[in-house]
Motif scaffolding. Structure first.
Motif, short mmCIF file in Angstrom:
data_model
loop_
_atom_site.label_atom_id
_atom_site.label_comp_id
_atom_site.label_asym_id
_atom_site.label_seq_id
_atom_site.Cartn_x
_atom_site.Cartn_y
_atom_site.Cartn_z
N SER A 168 3.46 -13.87 0.00
CA SER A 168 2.53 -12.90 0.65
C SER A 168 1.62 -13.86 1.60
O SER A 168 0.83 -13.14 2.27
CB SER A 168 1.73 -12.12 -0.27
OG SER A 168 0.85 -12.86 -1.14
N GLU A 189 -5.74 -2.32 -12.74
CA GLU A 189 -4.25 -2.15 -13.30
C GLU A 189 -3.76 -3.76 -13.87
O GLU A 189 -3.44 -3.74 -14.70
CB GLU A 189 -3.68 -1.64 -11.86
CG GLU A 189 -2.04 -1.57 -12.31
CD GLU A 189 -1.33 -1.23 -10.82
OE1 GLU A 189 -1.73 -0.22 -10.33
OE2 GLU A 189 -0.04 -1.49 -10.88
N HIS A 300 -2.31 -0.92 4.07
CA HIS A 300 -1.57 0.09 3.91
C HIS A 300 -1.10 0.65 5.17
O HIS A 300 -1.96 1.25 5.95
CB HIS A 300 -2.35 0.89 2.95
CG HIS A 300 -1.68 2.37 2.59
ND1 HIS A 300 -1.31 3.44 3.30
CD2 HIS A 300 -1.24 2.45 1.37
CE1 HIS A 300 -0.62 4.40 2.52
NE2 HIS A 300 -0.47 3.99 1.45
N ARG A 307 -5.07 -4.20 1.10
CA ARG A 307 -4.67 -4.17 -0.27
C ARG A 307 -4.42 -5.57 -1.12
O ARG A 307 -4.19 -6.48 -0.62
CB ARG A 307 -3.42 -3.49 -0.60
CG ARG A 307 -3.46 -1.94 -0.20
CD ARG A 307 -2.06 -1.12 -0.28
NE ARG A 307 -1.12 -2.02 0.84
CZ ARG A 307 0.16 -1.51 0.95
NH1 ARG A 307 0.46 -0.72 0.08
NH2 ARG A 307 1.02 -2.07 1.85
N ARG A 309 -2.78 -7.78 -4.18
CA ARG A 309 -1.39 -7.60 -4.89
C ARG A 309 -1.18 -8.33 -6.10
O ARG A 309 -1.60 -9.24 -6.35
CB ARG A 309 -0.57 -8.75 -3.76
CG ARG A 309 1.08 -8.30 -3.96
CD ARG A 309 1.71 -8.97 -3.01
NE ARG A 309 3.24 -8.98 -3.44
CZ ARG A 309 3.98 -7.76 -3.10
NH1 ARG A 309 3.62 -6.61 -2.72
NH2 ARG A 309 5.18 -8.01 -3.91
N ASP A 310 -0.88 -7.49 -7.05
CA ASP A 310 -0.48 -7.95 -8.32
C ASP A 310 0.77 -8.94 -8.36
O ASP A 310 1.80 -8.41 -8.08
CB ASP A 310 -0.26 -6.69 -9.46
CG ASP A 310 -0.14 -7.07 -10.77
OD1 ASP A 310 0.18 -8.45 -11.11
OD2 ASP A 310 -0.45 -6.36 -11.68
N ARG A 313 3.43 -8.78 -11.37
CA ARG A 313 4.24 -7.44 -11.07
C ARG A 313 5.08 -7.01 -9.75
O ARG A 313 5.65 -6.34 -9.91
CB ARG A 313 3.67 -6.34 -11.90
CG ARG A 313 4.00 -6.25 -13.20
CD ARG A 313 2.52 -5.60 -13.93
NE ARG A 313 1.55 -6.21 -13.92
CZ ARG A 313 1.02 -7.19 -14.76
NH1 ARG A 313 2.16 -7.48 -15.89
NH2 ARG A 313 -0.10 -7.97 -14.70
N GLY A 314 4.49 -7.88 -8.97
CA GLY A 314 5.11 -7.72 -7.36
C GLY A 314 4.57 -6.43 -6.84
O GLY A 314 5.42 -5.75 -6.41
N ARG A 315 3.55 -5.90 -7.22
CA ARG A 315 3.16 -4.72 -6.88
C ARG A 315 1.80 -4.67 -5.92
O ARG A 315 0.96 -5.39 -6.00
CB ARG A 315 2.85 -3.72 -7.99
CG ARG A 315 3.87 -3.29 -8.69
CD ARG A 315 3.55 -2.90 -10.15
NE ARG A 315 2.57 -1.88 -10.10
CZ ARG A 315 2.85 -0.46 -9.99
NH1 ARG A 315 3.98 0.01 -9.97
NH2 ARG A 315 1.73 0.37 -9.86
N TRP A 316 1.64 -3.70 -4.68
CA TRP A 316 0.50 -3.80 -4.29
C TRP A 316 -0.41 -2.95 -4.79
O TRP A 316 -0.19 -1.86 -5.46
CB TRP A 316 0.57 -2.91 -2.59
CG TRP A 316 1.46 -3.80 -1.69
CD1 TRP A 316 2.63 -3.77 -1.49
CD2 TRP A 316 1.02 -4.83 -0.97
NE1 TRP A 316 3.07 -4.60 -0.28
CE2 TRP A 316 2.19 -5.42 -0.28
CE3 TRP A 316 -0.20 -5.88 -1.07
CZ2 TRP A 316 1.85 -6.69 0.47
CZ3 TRP A 316 -0.35 -6.79 -0.52
CH2 TRP A 316 0.69 -7.32 0.36
N LEU A 317 -1.68 -3.15 -4.84
CA LEU A 317 -2.80 -2.64 -5.45
C LEU A 317 -3.81 -1.69 -4.52
O LEU A 317 -4.10 -2.17 -3.67
CB LEU A 317 -3.82 -3.56 -6.26
CG LEU A 317 -2.82 -4.39 -7.37
CD1 LEU A 317 -4.01 -5.40 -7.67
CD2 LEU A 317 -2.49 -3.34 -8.49
#
Ligand code: 2M8
Length: 447
Positions: A168, A189, A300, A307, A309-310, A313-317
């Motif tokens: 990223s 989160e 977004h 955003r 990024r976690d 867990r490979g997730r956008w916050l």
């Protein structure tokens, strides 16, 4: 004057009071972040404080950054706290337990994490101020810049080497404290996945003794998580790569990434003036470009908000906070997307909210379900954040917007209490009063 909005200082008196705050919090070689709540030196506070000190005494401003840089770790990290001997803050140096870390600096005790890299921005500002006052001040600031440049370069290099762990390109943080926005909903989160072990050593919070209302500070549940992460880092001996591998919290912080881009370009510009090594200047510019692209990539697709990024867990916050406007700090967006983001910032969801006392962005939108008007980084307005956006806007040529933020920022703090943060609807100062970085940005706004 604390909390009394009936009191309203005129600019000259407000500036004089800001100077007194810095003098009163000065222990000679460092100005503590606040008189009681934070009786030590914090990394990004020190940057803003030094910039404010430059209006009073350039030599003293230089000493502030010298103190911070003398605590730089051998691998290049600038630690988030440089401890004084005061014992009224928790967690203090014993709880951090960095004394055994091989990269720690000699002769001073520090925490084992870092904070946003705004130091080159402060150096730029000190140089500008000093050049306006006298030849002697200009020389003082320039000779400091020559001494400090390579330390700051090593600091930025440390971030690139140890804190850009994935594709990223975002700067990773291993603790919410590293973001400077400790309990922001940005981190809810990732923190939910941090489960304090049964072997978390017991502790007593001291921050709650200094603020009247615990509702202005993070919760106990959050503190358990903060302390558990420190425990994990101790167990990894503060080895930066081991910490990134083992920490229960690993998040790409888009706001820190934007500041890194801005500060890297700023440091490169100072390097040009000083005749610093060309290869290192070019590296800084490449790092800035990469970070700027990472910030733009995080946006977004519909709202345009940046955003975090976690990374675990490979997730956008996608929580709706002030950090969503990070691309405005460093640029990198297509013109239309940028215009849309500026309109959002000015809209009734943010600075244009009709009920705000001062039209500067709150830390969380009042329209968001996460908004809490009194609780720290979950809603209140922070003068220092307004300053950062205003300064960046000026660099980007948006003079009108910059001066509106300055005027509204001054309005927010005109009660003369120098609050750490402010309740957005009433302007009540919250957290600490006589907070040093608030006084410092007021000096910059008014001098
Ligand atoms: C706050 O953070 C410290 C921990 O680092 C705390 O709550 O004890 C944050 O607002 C942070 O951004 C700031 O640098 C520090 C000192 O002002 O206080």
């Amino acid at each position: 004057a604390a909390g009394n909005r009936a009191v309203h200082y005129q600019p000259a008196n407000l500036a004089a009071r800001a100077a007194l705050v810095l003098r009163d919090n000065d222990n000679g070689n460092l100005v503590t972040a606040s008189p009681k709540l934070y009786p030590h030196m914090w990394s990004w506070d020190a940057a803003f404080i030094s910039m404010g000190l430059a209006y009073l005494d350039v030599g003293r401003a230089v000493r502030e950054l010298d103190t911070l840089l003398s605590a730089q770790w051998r691998d290049g990290m600038i630690p988030h706290i440089v401890f004084t001997s005061d014992t009224d803050y928790f967690p203090g140096p014993d709880r951090w337990g960095t004394d055994l870390a091989p990269q720690r600096p000699d002769g001073v005790r520090t925490s084992g994490i870092c904070q946003p890299p705004v130091h080159a921005i402060a150096l730029r500002r000190i140089l500008e101020t000093a050049r306006k006052t006298s030849q002697a001040d200009a020389e003082l600031a320039e000779s400091f810049a020559e001494r400090a440049w390579s330390s700051l370069y090593r600091w930025h290099r440390w971030i690139v080497r140890h804190r850009m762990p994935d594709a990223s390109g975002l700067v990773a943080i291993v603790h919410g404290w590293e973001s400077g926005m400790d309990n922001s909903p940005r981190w809810d989160e990732p923190y939910a996945a941090v489960l304090p072990g049964a072997d978390l050593p017991p502790y007593v919070r001291l921050d709650l003794l200094q603020v009247g209302d615990p509702g202005e500070r993070p919760s106990d549940d959050e503190y358990d998580r903060y302390l558990w992460l420190i425990e994990q880092m101790r167990r990894a001996d503060y080895n930066p790569d081991k910490v990134v591998q083992t920490s229960g919290f690993l998040v790409g912080d888009v706001f820190t990434t934007a500041l890194f881009a801005l500060a890297s370009d700023t440091l490169a510009g100072i390097g040009d003036e000083l005749g610093a090594p060309e290869g290192e200047i070019a590296e800084l510019r490449r790092w800035a470009a990469r970070a700027r692209a990472a910030v733009a990539m995080s946006c977004h697709p519909e709202t345009g908000m940046a955003r975090d990024r976690d990374m675990r867990r490979g997730r956008w916050l996608a929580t709706e906070t002030i950090a969503g406007f990070s691309p405005l700090l460093c640029g990198g967006l297509a013109h239309e997307v940028e215009q849309q983001l500026i309109s959002t910032l000015d809209s009734p969801r943010w600075s244009g909210h009709p009920d705000l006392l001062a039209a500067v962005p709150p830390s969380v939108s009042p329209e968001s379900e996460d908004f809490d008007s009194r609780r720290y980084w979950r809603g209140p307005q922070w003068p220092v954040i307004t300053w950062l956006f205003g300064w960046a806007f000026e660099q980007r040529g948006w003079q009108r917007h910059a001066s509106e933020f300055r005027a509204q920022g001054v309005h927010l703090v005109s009660d003369g209490s120098f609050g750490e943060y402010y309740e957005p609807f009433t302007g009540k100062p919250l957290g600490s009063t006589n907070q040093s970085w608030t006084a410092a940005v007021v000096l910059d706004w008014l001098c």
